[in-house]
Design a protein around this motif. Structure first.
Motif, PDB file in Angstrom:
ATOM      1  N   MET A 102       0.875  -1.116   0.069  1.00 36.13           N
ATOM      2  CA  MET A 102       0.079  -0.131   0.046  1.00 36.13           C
ATOM      3  C   MET A 102       0.751   1.298   0.247  1.00 36.13           C
ATOM      4  O   MET A 102       1.589   1.347   0.825  1.00 36.13           O
ATOM      5  CB  MET A 102      -0.932   0.020   1.222  1.00 36.13           C
ATOM      6  CG  MET A 102      -1.908  -0.868   1.400  1.00 36.13           C
ATOM      7  SD  MET A 102      -2.959  -0.573   2.817  1.00 36.13           S
ATOM      8  CE  MET A 102      -4.172  -2.130   2.643  1.00 36.13           C
ATOM      9  N   ARG A 104       0.996   5.510   0.552  1.00 40.05           N
ATOM     10  CA  ARG A 104       0.409   6.097   1.690  1.00 40.05           C
ATOM     11  C   ARG A 104      -0.951   6.392   1.353  1.00 40.05           C
ATOM     12  O   ARG A 104      -2.162   6.528   2.057  1.00 40.05           O
ATOM     13  CB  ARG A 104       1.181   7.493   1.942  1.00 40.05           C
ATOM     14  CG  ARG A 104       0.434   8.401   2.873  1.00 40.05           C
ATOM     15  CD  ARG A 104       1.048   9.667   3.148  1.00 40.05           C
ATOM     16  NE  ARG A 104       0.497  10.623   2.003  1.00 40.05           N
ATOM     17  CZ  ARG A 104       1.385  11.407   1.483  1.00 40.05           C
ATOM     18  NH1 ARG A 104       2.469  11.712   1.826  1.00 40.05           N
ATOM     19  NH2 ARG A 104       0.719  12.162   0.499  1.00 40.05           N
ATOM     20  N   PHE A 107      -3.498   3.830   2.028  1.00 40.19           N
ATOM     21  CA  PHE A 107      -3.319   3.401   3.278  1.00 40.19           C
ATOM     22  C   PHE A 107      -4.340   4.441   3.975  1.00 40.19           C
ATOM     23  O   PHE A 107      -5.191   3.870   4.848  1.00 40.19           O
ATOM     24  CB  PHE A 107      -1.888   3.205   4.007  1.00 40.19           C
ATOM     25  CG  PHE A 107      -1.810   3.464   5.422  1.00 40.19           C
ATOM     26  CD1 PHE A 107      -2.240   1.870   5.928  1.00 40.19           C
ATOM     27  CD2 PHE A 107      -1.850   4.527   6.133  1.00 40.19           C
ATOM     28  CE1 PHE A 107      -2.089   1.750   7.368  1.00 40.19           C
ATOM     29  CE2 PHE A 107      -1.700   4.099   7.657  1.00 40.19           C
ATOM     30  CZ  PHE A 107      -1.668   2.967   8.113  1.00 40.19           C
ATOM     31  N   TRP A 123      -4.533   1.194  13.209  1.00 37.71           N
ATOM     32  CA  TRP A 123      -3.372   0.716  12.359  1.00 37.71           C
ATOM     33  C   TRP A 123      -2.508  -0.410  13.281  1.00 37.71           C
ATOM     34  O   TRP A 123      -2.468  -0.268  14.538  1.00 37.71           O
ATOM     35  CB  TRP A 123      -2.491   2.043  12.734  1.00 37.71           C
ATOM     36  CG  TRP A 123      -2.878   3.335  11.645  1.00 37.71           C
ATOM     37  CD1 TRP A 123      -3.923   3.568  11.054  1.00 37.71           C
ATOM     38  CD2 TRP A 123      -2.179   4.517  12.045  1.00 37.71           C
ATOM     39  NE1 TRP A 123      -3.976   4.631  10.733  1.00 37.71           N
ATOM     40  CE2 TRP A 123      -3.126   5.413  11.140  1.00 37.71           C
ATOM     41  CE3 TRP A 123      -1.018   5.059  12.390  1.00 37.71           C
ATOM     42  CZ2 TRP A 123      -2.633   6.756  11.164  1.00 37.71           C
ATOM     43  CZ3 TRP A 123      -0.684   6.447  12.195  1.00 37.71           C
ATOM     44  CH2 TRP A 123      -1.673   7.285  11.619  1.00 37.71           C
ATOM     45  N   TRP A 138      -0.297  -1.221   9.015  1.00 35.88           N
ATOM     46  CA  TRP A 138      -1.254  -1.992   8.421  1.00 35.88           C
ATOM     47  C   TRP A 138      -2.696  -1.779   8.878  1.00 35.88           C
ATOM     48  O   TRP A 138      -2.859  -1.569   9.966  1.00 35.88           O
ATOM     49  CB  TRP A 138      -1.344  -3.463   8.547  1.00 35.88           C
ATOM     50  CG  TRP A 138       0.023  -4.057   7.947  1.00 35.88           C
ATOM     51  CD1 TRP A 138       1.333  -4.121   8.451  1.00 35.88           C
ATOM     52  CD2 TRP A 138      -0.201  -4.593   6.679  1.00 35.88           C
ATOM     53  NE1 TRP A 138       1.902  -4.963   7.451  1.00 35.88           N
ATOM     54  CE2 TRP A 138       1.190  -5.226   6.364  1.00 35.88           C
ATOM     55  CE3 TRP A 138      -0.965  -5.056   5.666  1.00 35.88           C
ATOM     56  CZ2 TRP A 138       1.745  -5.642   5.174  1.00 35.88           C
ATOM     57  CZ3 TRP A 138      -0.736  -5.442   4.323  1.00 35.88           C
ATOM     58  CH2 TRP A 138       0.658  -6.064   4.236  1.00 35.88           C
TER      59      TRP A 138
END
Length: 755
Positions: A102, A104, A107, A123, A138
């Motif tokens: 991913m 930014r 995400f 997160w 993540w």
């Protein structure tokens, strides 16, 4: 005396939280409210079933993800404007690429969808267990995360429940939670969708009813009445035959034949159900819950440019900025500390997404500038007037001064002693000149000392004197100068008119020369832009940002400036001769040194202006260095790994072309004024001694207190006047290079003083 046991008891039952938030029975193990987790899943699924909700969440999460983030080192002053941007740091790398799958933007968009739909975003940090520094970030679904609540410690960790029911314990430092606070539960969040569940169900059910309307012959339902009960076989046969012949849009309005039944209609039309009003009302409820401006969803039937721009501002200020602030808090308070001492003094921040109200800013700036002008016209001191109306501190009299004054100071500090000695007064910097090199006659030797060359080759020929730069003084007169104020109205009315006309001519000549030089300098500047662009492109393509600090120009415009200074000095010398002629005094203006007009070697005898050759070279060199510094800083600001060197070079070139270049204009105008006074003083040196040499500051746009004080001062001789004006404007002027003071000569003594 306090009991030791009581103190020990307080230690043993110490709470990290001031009050318990859960019963003590829940001390161990997580609480699993499956209903809550199931509700969160329904809230997230709603995005895929309600178009208005999808549009809102998609718009807010996209806008939040597109914000540009930077890492700064906080300034000791605490002023955000003084922060220094950090371009390389592990935290910055992690935020730019949270995990291998991913970028930014994806995400941020993922967890922001969770926050908008459920009020929570999570997160999970991946790290090497032997280190605290996180390696990956993540996003995880809120319905799979459960805080491990504690009556005394408030929170001991988290449990993640996987799709297969497996439970993964996580420590407090392994998870970062972002949430909209829930007034009923300090551990969980609450989002707008939770307030809209009934309305969202209404939208979904109305859509299903509409679909079923078309699936069932495009007619509302009815009832088949039979006089007697039917056996199961008869019932099934009637139902199947009816569906086969009449269900679906293709079978609409076919004639029905009933053997033993009676059809009872129960029609409800679309008008009866008010579907249009229902769906419109539901959309309004959803928009209100999120605070979403209607134009931001593409509703433009009553939109115009004004309310579209207003909607953009509202969307950015009240929807995007709060979301960014929530992320900023998580980055600075929870993520950055995990990088230990390497993150001390650092902070993440975002570029403000709120569009600037340029019309309002222009009106405010105009009003403030007008207020400054009114204050200065009333006699206020310029810098204090700027401060009073909230404008930034700039050089006196010019509200748009160039911000690179400090850079030029540093360049002058590093210049050779003889160049710094010449340039400091010319550029108006309140700094003492570097000490002159030892040996030989001093640079400031007065006329007649024979310092024109080795072996006394110029003995007997007057060498052109150049005054050394002196440390600025706040008192008048400067040390060693005797001056008397001319406050007695010694000039008669006719001489006053002649002086006014002469100074108007001097001002016009300087203004025209400045305009011409600025126009001619555009050709020089364009060549410099192209040379800098090539260096920037090479540095960026080589991924060598350090090279941006070493930009240098071979094209500096020295020849152009030399010609302009020579022309200005010649014009000024001739003007001084005309002023003498108007008073009945004949004087032949001297010739300018030819080195100013071409590349001939410098001569120091029989002509004037030799010092302007070095002034032109040094001034052009400093302007080139300042321009290279501006370009290097801007290129470094735009640099990022992977960007094209050509793109950065083009952006920086466009940025340079768009600058006002106030520093350039002030510096060139000051050099021209220096040449102007050099020419005037050279003619005065050839003329018969006048009755008086007088300081004249009337050509200053705004007269600062020091210039107001020196205006009208009578100098005892030409060398005293040269000490004050030999470097251009008055050397104590608060406006520095903007001073336009000069020296006039009065040959005719008033009748009441004759004899």
């Amino acid at each position: 005396m306090k009991s030791p046991l009581a103190a020990l008891g307080r230690f043993l039952v110490r709470n990290d939280a001031p009050v318990p938030y859960v019963p003590r029975a829940a001390r161990t193990g997580p609480v699993m409210p499956y209903a809550t987790r199931g509700g969160m899943e329904a809230q997230m699924r709603a995005m895929g079933t309600v178009g208005t909700l999808f549009a809102i969440v998609n718009r807010t999460s996209n806008a939040t993800a597109q914000a540009e983030w930077r890492l700064y080192r906080r300034a000791p002053s605490g002023d955000p404007e003084d922060r220094r941007e950090i371009l390389s740091h592990p935290a910055l790398d992690l935020w730019q690429r949270p995990n291998p799958f991913m970028p930014r933007q994806e995400f941020v968009e993922a967890f922001q969808q969770h926050i908008d739909l459920t009020g929570e975003g999570w997160w999970v940090l991946a790290r090497n267990r032997r280190a605290t520094m996180p390696l990956e970030l993540w996003p995880v679904r809120p319905d799979r995360m459960e805080p491990v609540r504690h009556p005394e410690l408030f929170l001991t960790g988290y449990v993640y429940t996987g799709p297969g029911g497996e439970q993964v314990p996580l420590g407090r430092r392994d998870v970062i939670q972002l949430r909209m606070p829930n007034p009923l539960d300090p551990y969980r969040g609450m989002g707008p969708v939770q307030t809209l569940l009934a309305d969202l169900d209404g939208v979904r059910f109305s859509a299903e009813w509409n679909r079923n309307f078309f699936a069932n012959s495009a007619e509302p339902g009815g009832i088949i009445e039979v006089p007697e009960g039917l056996l199961d076989e008869e019932f099934n046969e009637l139902r199947d035959r009816w569906n086969e012949q009449h269900r679906g849009v293709a079978n609409a309005h076919r004639v029905a034949i009933l053997e033993h039944g009676k059809w009872v209609d129960r029609k409800y039309s679309h008008t009866d159900m008010q579907f249009t009003e229902l769906r419109q009302l539901s959309r309004e409820f959803i928009r209100e819950a999120f605070g979403m401006p209607k134009p931001m969803l593409g509703t433009v039937e009553d939109a115009n440019r004004a309310n579209m721009e207003a909607a953009e501002v509202i969307f950015a200020r009240y929807l995007v900025v709060p979301r960014l602030e929530r992320i900023k808090s998580a980055l600075n308070r929870e993520l950055l500390p995990l990088f230990g001492t390497a993150s001390a003094g650092l902070e993440f921040d975002y570029d403000n997404p709120v569009p600037a109200d340029r019309e309002l800013e222009a009106r405010e700036l105009e009003a403030r500038a007008r207020a400054v002008k009114d204050l200065v016209d009333a006699g206020a001191y310029g810098p204090q007037a700027l401060e009073a109306v909230g404008l930034p501190a700039v050089a006196f009299g010019q509200p748009d001064a160039d911000p690179d004054r400090e850079l030029l100071i540093d360049l002058v500090k590093g210049a050779p002693a003889h160049l710094a000695e010449l340039l400091l007064p010319a550029l108006g910097f309140d700094l003492p000149a570097p000490a002159a090199e030892s040996g030989g006659a001093p640079a400031s030797s007065p006329p007649g000392t024979g310092n024109g060359g080795a072996g006394g080759e110029t003995e007997g020929v007057e060498a052109r004197w150049w005054p050394a730069a002196s440390t600025p003084s706040t008192t008048w007169p400067p040390p060693g100068l005797t001056a008397a104020r001319n406050n007695d109205g010694d000039e008669n009315e006719e001489e006053g008119e002649e002086a006014e006309e002469a100074m108007d001519t001097v001002h016009r000549q300087h203004t025209e020369a400045t305009t011409d030089l600025m126009d001619e300098w555009e050709t020089v500047a364009e060549e410099q832009y192209q040379e800098l662009a090539q260096q920037i492109q090479t540095a960026v393509d080589d991924e060598d940002p350090e090279a941006l600090a070493e930009l240098a120009l071979s094209t500096d415009g020295t020849a152009t400036l030399r010609r302009a200074l020579g022309a200005m000095a010649t014009t000024a010398a001739e003007q001084m001769a005309r002023e003498a002629d108007a008073q009945g005094v004949e004087v032949e203006p001297p010739d300018i040194d030819e080195a100013l007009r071409n590349q001939m070697p410098v001569h120091v005898w029989a002509v004037f202006g030799v010092e302007l050759v070095d002034i032109a070279a040094a001034t052009a060199g400093l302007l080139a260095s300042a321009l290279a510094g501006q370009a290097g800083r801007e290129a470094l600001r735009r640099y990022r790994p992977g960007i094209s060197g050509r793109q950065v070079a083009e952006e920086v070139t466009g940025w340079l072309r768009g600058l006002k270049h106030v520093l350039r204009r002030d510096t060139l105008a000051d050099a021209l004024h220096r040449a102007q006074n050099v020419g005037r003083l050279a003619t005065l040196a050839e003329a018969p001694d006048p009755w008086r040499y007088v300081a004249d500051e009337r050509n200053d746009g705004n007269v600062c207190p020091p210039c107001r004080e020196v205006d009208g001062t009578v100098f005892p001789d030409l060398e005293a006047a040269r000490q004050v004006y030999g470097t251009g404007g008055y050397d104590q002027c608060a406006g520095g290079p903007r001073c336009r003071g000069t020296v006039r000569a009065i040959w005719n003594r008033p009748e009441d003083e004759e004899g």
